[in-house]
Design a protein around this motif. Structure first.
Motif, PDB file in Angstrom:
ATOM      1  N   LYS A   1       0.830  -1.222   0.000  1.00 27.01           N
ATOM      2  CA  LYS A   1       0.000   0.000   0.000  1.00 27.01           C
ATOM      3  C   LYS A   1       0.858   1.265   0.000  1.00 27.01           C
ATOM      4  N   SER A   2       2.007   1.210   0.631  1.00 25.62           N
ATOM      5  CA  SER A   2       2.902   2.382   0.604  1.00 25.62           C
ATOM      6  C   SER A   2       3.439   2.607  -0.807  1.00 25.62           C
ATOM      7  N   LEU A   3       3.783   1.516  -1.497  1.00 25.36           N
ATOM      8  CA  LEU A   3       4.275   1.643  -2.877  1.00 25.36           C
ATOM      9  C   LEU A   3       3.176   2.150  -3.806  1.00 25.36           C
ATOM     10  N   GLU A   4       1.974   1.628  -3.633  1.00 26.22           N
ATOM     11  CA  GLU A   4       0.857   2.074  -4.484  1.00 26.22           C
ATOM     12  C   GLU A   4       0.571   3.552  -4.259  1.00 26.22           C
ATOM     13  N   LEU A   5       0.630   3.963  -3.022  1.00 28.31           N
ATOM     14  CA  LEU A   5       0.377   5.365  -2.696  1.00 28.31           C
ATOM     15  C   LEU A   5       1.475   6.253  -3.301  1.00 28.31           C
ATOM     16  N   ALA A   6       2.721   5.834  -3.164  1.00 27.14           N
ATOM     17  CA  ALA A   6       3.831   6.608  -3.747  1.00 27.14           C
ATOM     18  C   ALA A   6       3.646   6.726  -5.259  1.00 27.14           C
ATOM     19  N   HIS A   7       3.237   5.653  -5.875  1.00 21.81           N
ATOM     20  CA  HIS A   7       3.005   5.657  -7.321  1.00 21.81           C
ATOM     21  C   HIS A   7       1.900   6.644  -7.682  1.00 21.81           C
TER      22      HIS A   7
END
Ligand code: AR6
Length: 175
Positions: A104-110
């Motif tokens: 979820k952190s990676l998706e949010l950063a994206h």
């Protein structure tokens, strides 16, 4: 994978688009890397966290979820706060919850348009997650995400060389 950088350092000094904070569900700061981020970043981060709590998570941010705020005085653009699992409380669900923090952190950063993200070793300090087990989960989620997002890069930032070396050894079998 060459878009994964594994290093020792202080995550608050990372010059990347987003750094991830190993927060707790209150989002009101704490010890460990959370304390370091709020100390170095100043009061703007806490103000933004208070706003997130009021507007979106009055009961607190659930374990495995992530939210973004400004980065105050830090060199990054965003802090992504995620709540790792407390190892002795979650049993069989721990691995899914820890994987969710990374995903979820990676998706949010994206979604924020970030091309690089720095992670600490979520849950492996005060929350007691065994470092070798956490390493494999973190590495698998990040590798999978980077395979689908070729323009992104991830930094794993460890507080000391022994944690960095332990991570490298743990992922040897899966990388
Ligand atoms: N840069 C990089 N890594 C760091 C830094 C730093 N400046 N400082 C600590 N670490 P922890 P958790 C490493 O305890 O286990 C807080 O009170 C540290 O060596 O920060 O997810 C929160 O408010 C360890 O390997 O996070 C929560 O209540 C890793 O960061 C609770 O702790 C994570 O350790 C969260 O516990």
């Amino acid at each position: 994978m060459d878009r994964i950088i594994i290093k020792t350092g202080d995550i608050t000094k990372e010059k990347v688009c987003a750094i991830v904070n190993a927060a707790n569900s209150s989002l009101m700061g704490g010890g460990g890397v959370d304390g370091a981020i709020h100390r170095a970043g100043g009061p703007k981060i806490l103000e933004a966290c208070e706003q997130v709590r009021q507007e979106s998570y009055p009961e607190g941010l659930p374990t495995g979820e992530s939210v973004a705020t400004n980065a105050g005085n830090l060199p990054s653009n965003y802090v992504i706060h995620t709540v790792g699992p407390i190892y002795h409380q979650c049993g069989e669900d721990c691995s899914d919850l820890l994987a969710s923090c990374y995903r979820k952190s990676l998706e949010l950063a994206h979604r924020l348009g970030c091309k690089d993200v720095a992670f600490p070793a979520i849950s492996t300090g005060i929350y007691g997650y065994p470092k070798d087990k956490a390493a494999i989960i973190a590495y698998e989620v990040v590798s999978h995400f980077l395979n689908e997002n070729k323009n992104m890069q991830v930094h794993f930032v460890f507080h000391n060389n022994s944690d960095r070396d332990l991570f490298i050894k743990a992922i040897e079998g899966v990388s």
